[in-house]
Design a protein around this motif. Structure first.
Motif, PDB file in Angstrom:
ATOM      1  N   PRO B 179      25.168   9.217  71.921  1.00 25.05           N
ATOM      2  CA  PRO B 179      24.202  10.338  72.102  1.00 25.05           C
ATOM      3  C   PRO B 179      24.293  11.414  70.855  1.00 25.05           C
ATOM      4  N   VAL B 180      23.037  11.831  70.320  1.00 26.40           N
ATOM      5  CA  VAL B 180      23.164  12.577  69.090  1.00 26.40           C
ATOM      6  C   VAL B 180      24.018  13.982  69.357  1.00 26.40           C
ATOM      7  N   SER B 181      25.087  14.394  68.409  1.00 21.89           N
ATOM      8  CA  SER B 181      25.743  15.299  68.704  1.00 21.89           C
ATOM      9  C   SER B 181      25.329  16.580  67.573  1.00 21.89           C
ATOM     10  N   ASP B 182      25.893  17.422  67.649  1.00 18.03           N
ATOM     11  CA  ASP B 182      25.462  18.618  66.643  1.00 18.03           C
ATOM     12  C   ASP B 182      25.973  18.145  65.209  1.00 18.03           C
ATOM     13  N   TYR B 188      21.836  15.974  58.691  1.00 12.00           N
ATOM     14  CA  TYR B 188      20.448  15.864  58.261  1.00 12.00           C
ATOM     15  C   TYR B 188      19.724  17.162  57.755  1.00 12.00           C
ATOM     16  N   GLU B 189      18.979  17.348  56.612  1.00  9.46           N
ATOM     17  CA  GLU B 189      18.596  18.355  56.014  1.00  9.46           C
ATOM     18  C   GLU B 189      17.486  18.806  57.072  1.00  9.46           C
ATOM     19  N   ASN B 190      16.775  17.979  57.277  1.00  7.98           N
ATOM     20  CA  ASN B 190      15.340  18.168  58.189  1.00  7.98           C
ATOM     21  C   ASN B 190      15.498  17.169  59.242  1.00  7.98           C
ATOM     22  N   PRO B 191      16.074  17.439  60.492  1.00  7.74           N
ATOM     23  CA  PRO B 191      16.263  16.365  61.343  1.00  7.74           C
ATOM     24  C   PRO B 191      14.996  16.025  62.132  1.00  7.74           C
ATOM     25  N   PRO B 193      12.127  15.047  64.689  1.00  3.58           N
ATOM     26  CA  PRO B 193      12.156  15.739  65.943  1.00  3.58           C
ATOM     27  C   PRO B 193      12.783  14.711  67.011  1.00  3.58           C
ATOM     28  N   VAL B 194      12.536  13.430  66.841  1.00  2.00           N
ATOM     29  CA  VAL B 194      13.011  12.407  67.698  1.00  2.00           C
ATOM     30  C   VAL B 194      14.283  12.453  68.297  1.00  2.00           C
ATOM     31  N   LEU B 195      15.187  12.958  67.205  1.00  2.00           N
ATOM     32  CA  LEU B 195      16.457  13.242  67.622  1.00  2.00           C
ATOM     33  C   LEU B 195      16.902  14.282  68.793  1.00  2.00           C
ATOM     34  N   LYS B 196      15.889  15.005  68.770  1.00  2.00           N
ATOM     35  CA  LYS B 196      15.981  16.111  69.804  1.00  2.00           C
ATOM     36  C   LYS B 196      15.841  15.673  71.215  1.00  2.00           C
ATOM     37  N   ILE B 197      15.171  14.454  71.378  1.00  2.00           N
ATOM     38  CA  ILE B 197      14.798  14.046  72.621  1.00  2.00           C
ATOM     39  C   ILE B 197      16.049  13.997  73.318  1.00  2.00           C
ATOM     40  N   PRO B 198      16.389  14.248  74.651  1.00  4.27           N
ATOM     41  CA  PRO B 198      17.506  14.349  75.365  1.00  4.27           C
ATOM     42  C   PRO B 198      17.850  12.407  75.635  1.00  4.27           C
ATOM     43  N   ASP B 199      19.066  12.334  75.383  1.00 10.74           N
ATOM     44  CA  ASP B 199      19.448  11.103  75.385  1.00 10.74           C
ATOM     45  C   ASP B 199      18.929   9.939  74.420  1.00 10.74           C
ATOM     46  N   PHE B 200      18.666  10.480  73.378  1.00  6.44           N
ATOM     47  CA  PHE B 200      18.368   9.566  72.149  1.00  6.44           C
ATOM     48  C   PHE B 200      19.618   9.363  71.563  1.00  6.44           C
ATOM     49  N   ARG B 201      19.649   8.020  71.018  1.00  6.08           N
ATOM     50  CA  ARG B 201      20.782   7.606  70.545  1.00  6.08           C
ATOM     51  C   ARG B 201      20.653   7.427  69.001  1.00  6.08           C
ATOM     52  N   VAL B 202      21.892   7.533  68.327  1.00  6.73           N
ATOM     53  CA  VAL B 202      22.052   7.438  66.989  1.00  6.73           C
ATOM     54  C   VAL B 202      23.276   6.551  66.711  1.00  6.73           C
ATOM     55  N   GLY B 203      23.248   5.861  65.443  1.00  8.42           N
ATOM     56  CA  GLY B 203      24.335   5.138  65.097  1.00  8.42           C
ATOM     57  C   GLY B 203      25.884   6.056  64.887  1.00  8.42           C
ATOM     58  N   LYS B 204      26.918   5.731  65.446  1.00 11.31           N
ATOM     59  CA  LYS B 204      27.973   6.474  65.041  1.00 11.31           C
ATOM     60  C   LYS B 204      29.102   5.947  64.196  1.00 11.31           C
ATOM     61  N   THR B 205      28.948   4.445  64.437  1.00 13.57           N
ATOM     62  CA  THR B 205      30.062   3.815  63.353  1.00 13.57           C
ATOM     63  C   THR B 205      29.191   2.329  62.761  1.00 13.57           C
ATOM     64  N   GLY B 206      29.980   1.807  61.895  1.00 13.72           N
ATOM     65  CA  GLY B 206      29.554   0.505  61.311  1.00 13.72           C
ATOM     66  C   GLY B 206      28.088   0.442  60.703  1.00 13.72           C
ATOM     67  N   ILE B 207      27.496  -0.596  60.785  1.00 10.48           N
ATOM     68  CA  ILE B 207      26.142  -0.587  60.205  1.00 10.48           C
ATOM     69  C   ILE B 207      25.380   0.271  60.975  1.00 10.48           C
ATOM     70  N   GLU B 208      25.455   0.302  62.230  1.00  6.05           N
ATOM     71  CA  GLU B 208      24.542   1.323  63.216  1.00  6.05           C
ATOM     72  C   GLU B 208      24.463   2.657  62.479  1.00  6.05           C
TER      73      GLU B 208
END
Lengths: 383, 647
Positions: B179-182, B188-191, B193-208
């Protein structure tokens, strides 16, 4: 000279001061603030909580401060000006060292009973110190480079301390308020012309540099400018606020949708509806008529301040009044221009209307200084 | 009124004029505001009222499909699977609490969950979809769809979830999403907007994480017109987003899984790299972890188990683990000495088992000494005294320069987070770090890869690839983006002559293919695939004089965390190098006993592409190897998906 007490020919003493208060200004301020109470009541969905009741308490406290400051002789304020200025600087340094960070910027300092924003105080302190400087300076010298340099330094130090917080909006307001005092003091127009010219040149250079190897600002900053110029480009990001705010204003029409009937603010389309964007609620609910009335009230406050300057032969008092009035002017002008899509979105509240304690108290204290200058102005026939 | 009245009047006059000018300008600006207000509220009012009231336009984000990640053979490492779910939109629901209560009669939705959903809705804008239930089975999903008219504000959606079909084997390289954390937003300078969709996922480690922008793509938007009841009337316009790019990695073809399996039970790392192209064919780090645990937020029990494990499963040891390279560093010193001409390859140096420097005695690992050794023999037997001598002749600065040329001491260029630079010490470094001058003893320690020198397993694989190919090979992990092969350039020469390199390569050959070589026991018997290499055993503790006198404690008798690290670097086939390899087993004891057999097995697997025939092993260990091969789990049947361009 006032119709309440027309015979006076020297500054009043004791209870007689009450008769010489600039009552018109007091009435105008109260009227504008009442608009604020009404709107805060409305955006809370018809409730005194959480905003309107607190705002009223602060307004009452602010009026008390205004009268206390106003009844204190202007000579006293002139005498303590350097202390206020240095104290303001110390607070700014304090913010830098121990301040609270909110919304990504370090602006607040906790004095125990109130969270104070020293940059608010500094805006007034800069006006005071420049007024005192020009009161002291022989008017024949005001345009000499060295004597222009000194006030620029007096502005540069707080400007630098505020801009590192970072708070570009407030630091520019400090510069502008200071520039107004210099203008009133009679500094040659050539200086202002040169400053304007170099400002325009800088902006042009920034735009011309876009996409070249010597680009002067970051890409994201350009994107913010793009969004401001054409909010439809980015309706979900930064352009969202401007779009929604224009929809609210426009849908108000001539007579408005009626008190507590605005759909835009009611449905949470509007951001910061109780602070920076409160004017949109007013415009939506009271329409063109309501917003024009508020604008006229603001204009009258400025006109009464200018009238007070014209009557005042004390250079310190006149410059102080002019500077504070200009600060007040910049506040509402920038805020209104922002919600109408004439200026980029910057965090400037609508003075006396937006919810916020620190700003309200400082502003009313500053109006106290205007009152003091008005009440204690020199009277009688000179020469 | 201290000034004479004439001057005072002069002042008075000027401030009057300026005050009037100022007032004039201010009034003019108020005029502009008033004009603008009239324009918006009178002239264009009907247009804006239309926007606000009759046609309330909603803008919905269409989240992009995250790019897939494949291995070298086209096997999916990170994929998206459909997720049947329901969401609720506050502004359409009217009374969300009642709607949720109705929904609870159709599917299992406990009271607390409903309260959580209501709280989440409060935190978001009215038009944001908030998830109600995820991973529904088809039956529940169909039931809700059928009852949709009775459930205002409830929408059914088919979302996509990330899964990692290969679980542990690629956990460090691929990484995971969460889940996207603060903190993510703050990056990101200018996140978007898709990141603000609840339950959107972003890469946390590795290539992701490192290639997040490439994998994410960009969101599309759909402008829809809704009537006052919130019903969607029609779609007014649509701007298509761009799906994330598919990536194909250089690792895979089962080698990665085998390497991970072969290192099982140890805290270890192994890297296999193509010596010409730099393609990384395996980057194994054990223990691994299951990245699927992280997608919905990991449980604290699982998290604590991973965090408290002394073998550090979460760390990718191939890139973030740094170790004293031990004797594997000797090639660097040998090449420096050859290039500087301070030694001839056939020049003999006598090793009595120790080396005296002033009143300090430096020991060879072999107490009895090696006698007279030349260059290739010094590598074969890993004679320390030889390197004490030649490192003194050439000096630390030259050694450091050579180490950097061979890829040590700087962060490799791979799209992975948390890569370690390792350390190549110089005089300046010691002065800056410890405010102490460099001693000759420091040079001697560095010469055998101890002291300050540190390198990651990846760097060691690069080192041996550069020795094998003679070129400045850079490691590479991304083979294709959206099906388009990533360009490969033939790297420039390293600047050492083939004669110089051949002396060192020959020494490395003798290590594994001659009696008394430190890796002779782990040799490859198949003529065409013989491996050249170098063992390393690096101390993690100081051996005191008293301990040395009493006999150095055996590794097996020490607690795990004080045992020596076991290392091996090498390349094969010797005659025509294809792969380089590095193996580091943390606290594994000795390089020749622990690391070299692992390296041989992984290298054979890389060269054959499948389980090697027993004839590849020397005759005396074939029966043991047969047993080892029989215990190996059969590879799971996997169907490679063709990597085509989805964009």
């Amino acid at each position: 000279m006032t119709i309440l007490d027309p015979t006076l020919n020297q500054p009043p003493h004791g209870w007689r001061k009450v008769l010489h208060v600039n009552w018109a200004l007091v009435l105008l301020i109260t009227a504008v603030a009442s608009f604020g109470f009404l709107m805060l009541y409305s955006v809370a969905g018809g409730s005194y909580d959480p905003w309107a009741s607190k705002q009223m308490e602060r307004f009452a406290a602010g009026m008390v401060i205004m009268f206390v400051v106003g009844f204190t002789p202007i000579g006293f304020w002139k005498a303590v000006t350097p202390l206020v200025y240095l104290g303001g600087l110390a607070l700014l340094v304090g913010v830098y060292l121990f301040g609270h960070t909110g919304m990504g910027a370090q602006r607040w300092i906790n004095l125990g009973f109130i969270m104070l924003q020293p940059s608010e105080v500094m805006k007034i302190a800069v006006v005071m110190v420049l007024a005192q400087y020009y009161d002291w300076l022989d008017p024949a010298k005001v345009s000499r480079p060295l004597w222009v340099f000194v006030p620029l330094m007096l502005m540069a130090v707080p400007f630098a301390l505020v801009i590192i917080q970072p708070d570009l909006g407030t630091s520019l307001l400090i510069l502008l308020s200071g520039a107004v005092v210099m203008f009133l003091a009679g500094v040659s127009l050539w200086y202002f012309g040169a400053a304007l010219f170099s400002g325009v040149a800088l902006v042009t250079a920034v735009f011309l540099s876009r996409g070249t190897s010597w680009q002067l600002i970051k890409d994201y900053q350009f994107r913010r400018i793009d969004t401001f110029l054409n909010p439809e480009l980015d309706p979900l990001g930064a352009g969202y606020h401007i779009m929604q705010s224009k929809i609210a204003l426009g849908s108000g029409g001539v007579s408005g949708r009626g008190f507590m009937q605005g759909t835009q603010s009611r449905l949470n389309f509007l951001p910061e509806k109780q602070t920076d964007f409160i004017f949109t609620t007013l415009a939506e609910e009271f329409g063109y008529v309501g917003s024009t009335i508020l604008l006229v009230l603001y204009a009258l406050i400025i006109i009464f301040c200018i009238a007070s300057i014209l009557k005042n032969r004390d250079r310190y008092g006149a410059l102080l009044t002019g500077g504070i009035a200009a600060t007040f002017f910049f506040f509402f002008a920038v805020n209104m221009a922002m919600v109408m899509g004439l200026a980029p979105v910057v965090g400037v509240p609508l003075p006396l209307v937006s919810y916020g304690g620190s700003a309200m108290l400082v502003l009313l204290g500053a109006f106290g200084l205007i009152q003091s200058a008005h009440i204690h102005r020199p009277r009688g026939i000179v020469n | 009124m201290k000034l004479p009245s004439k001057t005072n009047r002069e002042k008075q006059r000027r401030i009057t004029r300026r005050a009037l000018m100022l007032g004039g300008v201010q009034m003019a600006f108020i005029g502009v505001l008033s004009w603008r207000m009239r324009q918006l509220q009178v002239k264009q009012s009907s247009q804006y009222r239309l926007l606000a009231e009759e046609n309330r336009i909603n803008i919905r984000l269409i989240p992009p499909e995250r790019g897939l990640i494949f291995d070298r053979g086209g096997v999916a490492l990170a994929a998206n699977q459909p997720n049947y779910r329901v969401v609720i939109v506050r502004e359409q629901a009217g009374d969300p609490a009642r709607v949720l209560a109705d929904l609870a009669r159709l599917i299992d939705l406990p009271e607390e969950t409903r309260q959580d959903i209501l709280d989440t809705m409060e935190r978001h804008s009215a038009f944001v979809s908030v998830p109600v239930a995820e991973h529904l089975d088809w039956q529940d999903f169909a039931r809700i769809s059928a009852n949709a008219p009775a459930l205002p504000g409830i929408n059914t959606e088919v979302g996509l979830d990330r899964i990692y079909p290969q679980a542990e084997a690629y956990s460090h390289i691929v990484g995971y999403v969460g889940p996207v954390s603060d903190t993510d937003l703050a990056r990101y300078e200018n996140p978007d907007p898709v990141l603000k969709i609840p339950d959107f996922r972003v890469g946390k480690t590795g290539i992701e994480r490192k290639l997040e922008d490439l994998l994410r793509g960009s969101a599309g938007t759909s402008r829809i017109e809704v009537n006052s009841a919130g019903r969607v009337m029609r779609e007014l316009g649509r701007s298509e987003g761009r799906n994330g790019a598919d990536l194909q990695l250089t690792v895979g073809d089962d080698l990665q899984k085998y390497a991970q399996y072969r290192l099982q039970g140890e805290s270890a790392a192994a890297v296999v790299m193509d010596v010409q192209s730099g393609d990384l064919h395996a980057m194994a780090s054990t223990p691994g972890f299951d990245p699927n645990l992280f997608i919905y937020g990991i449980s604290s029990k699982d998290w604590n188990a991973l965090r408290d494990n002394p073998y550090r499963p979460l760390a990718d040891k191939t890139i973030s683990g740094v170790y004293p390279p031990g004797s594997t560093f000797k090639m660097v010193v040998a090449l420096t000495a050859l290039e500087e001409g301070v030694i001839e390859p056939d020049e003999f140096i006598n090793c009595p088992g120790y080396y005296d420097l002033g009143n300090r005695r430096f020991h060879c690992w072999r107490r009895g000494g090696h006698g007279r050794v030349d260059l290739s023999n010094s590598l074969k037997q890993s004679c320390d005294v030889y390197y004490y001598e030649i490192s003194q002749r050439v000096g630390i600065e030259k050694i450091a320069t050579m180490a950097r040329r061979l890829g040590l001491g700087e962060v490799p260029s791979l799209p992975l987070p948390a890569m370690a630079a390792g350390l190549v010490p110089t005089k300046q470094y010691k002065q800056d770090k410890f405010q102490q001058p460099w001693f000759i003893g420091d040079t001697l320690n560095s010469a055998i890869g101890q002291g300050f020198v540190l390198a990651s397993p990846l760097q060691l694989a690069v080192l041996s690839a550069r020795i094998a190919s003679g070129r400045m090979v850079e490691p590479r992990l991304i083979r294709r983006v959206n099906g388009v092969p990533q360009p490969l350039e033939r790297p420039p020469r390293i600047g050492l002559s083939d004669t110089q390199l051949d002396h060192v390569r020959f020494g490395m050959f003798r290590v594994g293919n001659e009696r008394r070589g430190t890796a002779y026991a782990s040799r490859i018997a198949e003529e065409s695939m013989r491996m050249a290499g170098k063992t390393g055993t690096s101390q993690v503790r100081q051996i005191t004089a008293a301990e040395r006198a009493a006999g150095v404690t055996k590794n097996e008798d020490l607690p795990w965390e004080r045992r020596d690290h076991a290392l091996f670097v090498g390349f094969a086939p010797y005659d025509n190098p294809i792969f380089s390899i590095s193996v580091v087993v943390e606290h594994g004891g000795s390089g020749s006993h622990t690391a070299a057999p692992i390296a041989r097995d992984i290298m054979l697997r890389a060269l054959y592409g499948t389980q090697p025939p027993l004839s590849a092993y020397p005759a005396e260990i074939r029966s043991k190897m047969r047993l080892q091969q029989e215990q190996e789990p059969a590879p799971a049947p996997i169907t490679p998906t063709p990597v085509e361009d989805r964009a």
